[in-house]
Design a protein around this motif. Structure first.
Motif, PDB file in Angstrom:
ATOM      1  N   GLU A   1       0.838  -1.200   0.000  1.00  0.00           N
ATOM      2  CA  GLU A   1       0.000   0.000   0.000  1.00  0.00           C
ATOM      3  C   GLU A   1       0.871   1.247   0.000  1.00  0.00           C
ATOM      4  OE1 GLU A   1      -3.664   2.006   2.587  1.00  0.00           O
ATOM      5  OE2 GLU A   1      -2.885   0.017   3.101  1.00  0.00           O
ATOM      6  N   GLY A   2       0.522   2.174  -0.879  1.00  0.00           N
ATOM      7  CA  GLY A   2       1.241   3.432  -0.938  1.00  0.00           C
ATOM      8  C   GLY A   2       2.432   3.442  -1.874  1.00  0.00           C
ATOM      9  N   ILE A   3       2.780   2.276  -2.439  1.00  0.00           N
ATOM     10  CA  ILE A   3       3.895   2.195  -3.389  1.00  0.00           C
ATOM     11  C   ILE A   3       3.363   1.670  -4.711  1.00  0.00           C
ATOM     12  CG2 ILE A   3       6.138   1.165  -3.900  1.00  0.00           C
ATOM     13  CD1 ILE A   3       6.699   1.031  -0.953  1.00  0.00           C
ATOM     14  N   ALA A   4       3.604   2.410  -5.774  1.00  0.00           N
ATOM     15  CA  ALA A   4       3.051   2.066  -7.081  1.00  0.00           C
ATOM     16  C   ALA A   4       3.598   0.733  -7.576  1.00  0.00           C
ATOM     17  CB  ALA A   4       3.372   3.166  -8.092  1.00  0.00           C
ATOM     18  N   LEU A   5       2.768   0.030  -8.329  1.00  0.00           N
ATOM     19  CA  LEU A   5       3.179  -1.222  -8.940  1.00  0.00           C
ATOM     20  C   LEU A   5       4.200  -0.989 -10.046  1.00  0.00           C
ATOM     21  CD1 LEU A   5      -0.298  -2.987  -9.352  1.00  0.00           C
ATOM     22  CD2 LEU A   5       1.513  -3.682  -7.795  1.00  0.00           C
ATOM     23  N   LYS A   6       4.984  -2.007 -10.356  1.00  0.00           N
ATOM     24  CA  LYS A   6       5.799  -1.975 -11.571  1.00  0.00           C
ATOM     25  C   LYS A   6       4.865  -1.787 -12.766  1.00  0.00           C
ATOM     26  CE  LYS A   6       7.371  -6.155 -10.884  1.00  0.00           C
ATOM     27  NZ  LYS A   6       8.115  -7.429 -11.076  1.00  0.00           N
ATOM     28  N   PRO A   7       5.255  -1.062 -13.787  1.00  0.00           N
ATOM     29  CA  PRO A   7       6.611  -0.601 -14.115  1.00  0.00           C
ATOM     30  C   PRO A   7       7.061   0.703 -13.471  1.00  0.00           C
ATOM     31  CG  PRO A   7       5.148  -0.039 -15.909  1.00  0.00           C
ATOM     32  CD  PRO A   7       4.322  -0.836 -14.916  1.00  0.00           C
TER      33      PRO A   7
ATOM     34  N   LEU B   1      11.574  -0.244  -6.735  1.00  0.00           N
ATOM     35  CA  LEU B   1      12.977  -0.575  -7.001  1.00  0.00           C
ATOM     36  C   LEU B   1      13.896   0.472  -6.376  1.00  0.00           C
ATOM     37  CD1 LEU B   1      14.486  -2.846  -8.349  1.00  0.00           C
ATOM     38  CD2 LEU B   1      14.345  -1.629 -10.526  1.00  0.00           C
ATOM     39  N   TYR B   2      13.516   1.740  -6.485  1.00  0.00           N
ATOM     40  CA  TYR B   2      14.294   2.798  -5.842  1.00  0.00           C
ATOM     41  C   TYR B   2      14.385   2.569  -4.328  1.00  0.00           C
ATOM     42  CZ  TYR B   2      14.314   5.847  -9.996  1.00  0.00           C
ATOM     43  OH  TYR B   2      14.516   6.389 -11.243  1.00  0.00           O
ATOM     44  N   SER B   3      13.285   2.129  -3.731  1.00  0.00           N
ATOM     45  CA  SER B   3      13.281   1.924  -2.281  1.00  0.00           C
ATOM     46  C   SER B   3      14.254   0.819  -1.882  1.00  0.00           C
ATOM     47  CB  SER B   3      11.868   1.606  -1.788  1.00  0.00           C
ATOM     48  OG  SER B   3      11.452   0.311  -2.177  1.00  0.00           O
ATOM     49  N   ILE B   4      14.368  -0.207  -2.740  1.00  0.00           N
ATOM     50  CA  ILE B   4      15.320  -1.281  -2.451  1.00  0.00           C
ATOM     51  C   ILE B   4      16.748  -0.761  -2.570  1.00  0.00           C
ATOM     52  CG2 ILE B   4      16.196  -3.523  -3.184  1.00  0.00           C
ATOM     53  CD1 ILE B   4      13.383  -4.251  -4.049  1.00  0.00           C
TER      54      ILE B   4
ATOM     55  N   ILE C   1      22.906   0.771  -2.522  1.00  0.00           N
ATOM     56  CA  ILE C   1      23.618   0.658  -3.794  1.00  0.00           C
ATOM     57  C   ILE C   1      23.093   1.688  -4.780  1.00  0.00           C
ATOM     58  CG2 ILE C   1      24.055  -1.806  -3.489  1.00  0.00           C
ATOM     59  CD1 ILE C   1      21.836  -2.244  -5.655  1.00  0.00           C
ATOM     60  N   GLU C   2      23.889   1.945  -5.809  1.00  0.00           N
ATOM     61  CA  GLU C   2      23.480   2.819  -6.901  1.00  0.00           C
ATOM     62  C   GLU C   2      22.754   1.986  -7.963  1.00  0.00           C
ATOM     63  OE1 GLU C   2      23.832   6.106  -6.886  1.00  0.00           O
ATOM     64  OE2 GLU C   2      24.697   5.881  -4.880  1.00  0.00           O
ATOM     65  N   PRO C   3      21.852   2.594  -8.744  1.00  0.00           N
ATOM     66  CA  PRO C   3      21.107   1.841  -9.757  1.00  0.00           C
ATOM     67  C   PRO C   3      21.992   1.046 -10.710  1.00  0.00           C
ATOM     68  CG  PRO C   3      20.146   4.014  -9.483  1.00  0.00           C
ATOM     69  CD  PRO C   3      21.404   3.998  -8.662  1.00  0.00           C
ATOM     70  N   GLN C   4      23.108   1.628 -11.122  1.00  0.00           N
ATOM     71  CA  GLN C   4      23.987   0.951 -12.079  1.00  0.00           C
ATOM     72  C   GLN C   4      24.714  -0.248 -11.473  1.00  0.00           C
ATOM     73  OE1 GLN C   4      24.250   4.105 -11.068  1.00  0.00           O
ATOM     74  NE2 GLN C   4      26.371   4.664 -10.584  1.00  0.00           N
TER      75      GLN C   4
ATOM     76  N   THR D   1      10.512  -1.408 -15.831  1.00  0.00           N
ATOM     77  CA  THR D   1      10.831  -1.075 -14.440  1.00  0.00           C
ATOM     78  C   THR D   1      12.324  -0.847 -14.262  1.00  0.00           C
ATOM     79  OG1 THR D   1       8.985  -2.446 -13.679  1.00  0.00           O
ATOM     80  CG2 THR D   1      10.657  -1.858 -12.049  1.00  0.00           C
ATOM     81  N   GLY D   2      13.111  -1.812 -14.726  1.00  0.00           N
ATOM     82  CA  GLY D   2      14.553  -1.701 -14.590  1.00  0.00           C
ATOM     83  C   GLY D   2      15.126  -0.511 -15.323  1.00  0.00           C
ATOM     84  N   LYS D   3      14.659  -0.297 -16.553  1.00  0.00           N
ATOM     85  CA  LYS D   3      15.139   0.831 -17.342  1.00  0.00           C
ATOM     86  C   LYS D   3      14.815   2.158 -16.666  1.00  0.00           C
ATOM     87  CE  LYS D   3      16.966  -1.109 -21.018  1.00  0.00           C
ATOM     88  NZ  LYS D   3      18.399  -0.933 -21.342  1.00  0.00           N
ATOM     89  N   SER D   4      13.591   2.268 -16.175  1.00  0.00           N
ATOM     90  CA  SER D   4      13.164   3.512 -15.536  1.00  0.00           C
ATOM     91  C   SER D   4      13.992   3.829 -14.297  1.00  0.00           C
ATOM     92  CB  SER D   4      11.685   3.431 -15.153  1.00  0.00           C
ATOM     93  OG  SER D   4      10.869   3.304 -16.291  1.00  0.00           O
ATOM     94  N   ALA D   5      14.449   2.769 -13.615  1.00  0.00           N
ATOM     95  CA  ALA D   5      15.223   2.954 -12.389  1.00  0.00           C
ATOM     96  C   ALA D   5      16.720   3.091 -12.648  1.00  0.00           C
ATOM     97  CB  ALA D   5      14.977   1.784 -11.442  1.00  0.00           C
ATOM     98  N   GLY D   6      17.154   2.876 -13.888  1.00  0.00           N
ATOM     99  CA  GLY D   6      18.569   2.989 -14.213  1.00  0.00           C
ATOM    100  C   GLY D   6      19.371   1.734 -13.941  1.00  0.00           C
ATOM    101  N   ALA D   7      18.692   0.591 -13.778  1.00  0.00           N
ATOM    102  CA  ALA D   7      19.377  -0.673 -13.515  1.00  0.00           C
ATOM    103  C   ALA D   7      19.756  -1.366 -14.819  1.00  0.00           C
ATOM    104  CB  ALA D   7      18.481  -1.588 -12.681  1.00  0.00           C
ATOM    105  N   TYR D   8      20.609  -2.362 -14.716  1.00  0.00           N
ATOM    106  CA  TYR D   8      20.961  -3.234 -15.835  1.00  0.00           C
ATOM    107  C   TYR D   8      19.851  -4.275 -15.945  1.00  0.00           C
ATOM    108  CZ  TYR D   8      23.871  -6.314 -18.749  1.00  0.00           C
ATOM    109  OH  TYR D   8      24.373  -7.099 -19.765  1.00  0.00           O
TER     110      TYR D   8
END
Length: 215
Positions: free
Chosen positions: A139-145, A150-153, A159-162, A176-183
């Motif tokens: 509750e209170g955290i939007a679903l993927k994408p 992911l930012y909260s994790i 750690i940094e997104p990259q 989801t991953g792209k939006s957060a800057g992850a690989y």
């Protein structure tokens, strides 16, 4: 350098389509609707239980608020009572998770499945302290994408997104991953195909779990 591996659940760690379709169809037929073919579920899942039920009803031109409310309630209730029914870990996943732990990497799960169910499934299949974080729909955290979860994790584990690989089987995961800057890593043993993963710009696509160890 990748320090953390964050996994989607359904279609990535576990094959849950037989389970999801069983309980989905059980709820549908209970209220007089037709069953939906199991293969169709592969296109309907990935965006949370509510969206799944809407899609099942839309498929039958029956997506009214009343129908949604009762079918969704029964689906969630029956699934949560027997969440491991017909659910199996994909080949090579246990070995992958074990090796990542042995290497000292951070591992986590992020799913659009309800949070309590996500935690119960992961802990039942992999053990209570295997993953550093386990999150489902909260509750209170939007679903993927949306990348908020992911930012909260990232923030919690420091750690940094990259430095993170986000691993999943659908366009929702790649977005989801792209939006957060992850690989982003797309897996081919899940619910969608290579074309979808390529269209949504997966940084790497793998056919076997062991390939993730080489990232």
């Amino acid at each position: 350098m990748i320090k953390a591996y964050i996994f989607d659940l359904d279609g990535t760690l576990v094959d849950s389509i037989p389970s999801i379709s069983y309980f989905g169809n059980k709820a549908l037929t209970h209220y007089g609707f037709q069953e939906v073919d199991t293969e169709r579920y592969k296109q309907f899942v990935g965006d949370g239980a509510a969206k799944l039920v809407h899609r099942l009803l839309e498929y039958q031109n029956a997506d009214t608020q009343d129908n949604f409310t009762k079918v969704c309630a029964m689906y969630n209730e029956t699934y949560d009572k027997n969440y491991l029914y017909l659910c199996e870990v994909y080949e090579g996943i246990r070995e992958l998770i074990s090796e990542l732990k042995n290497r000292g990497d951070i591992i986590a799960v992020l799913s659009n499945k309800p949070h309590s169910t996500t935690v119960k499934i992961v802990e039942a299949l992999f053990g209570e302290k295997t993953f550093d974080r386990i999150y489902g729909q909260r509750e209170g955290i939007a679903l993927k994408p949306d990348p908020a979860a992911l930012y909260s994790i990232f923030e919690e584990i420091g750690i940094e997104p990259q430095e993170c690989a986000y691993i999943g089987d659908t366009k929702t995961d790649m977005m989801t991953g792209k939006s957060a800057g992850a690989y982003t890593v797309g897996v081919l043993w899940g619910f969608r195909d290579r074309e979808e993963l390529e269209t949504y710009k997966a940084d790497k696509i793998v056919e076997k779990a062991e390939e993730i160890l080489k990232i």
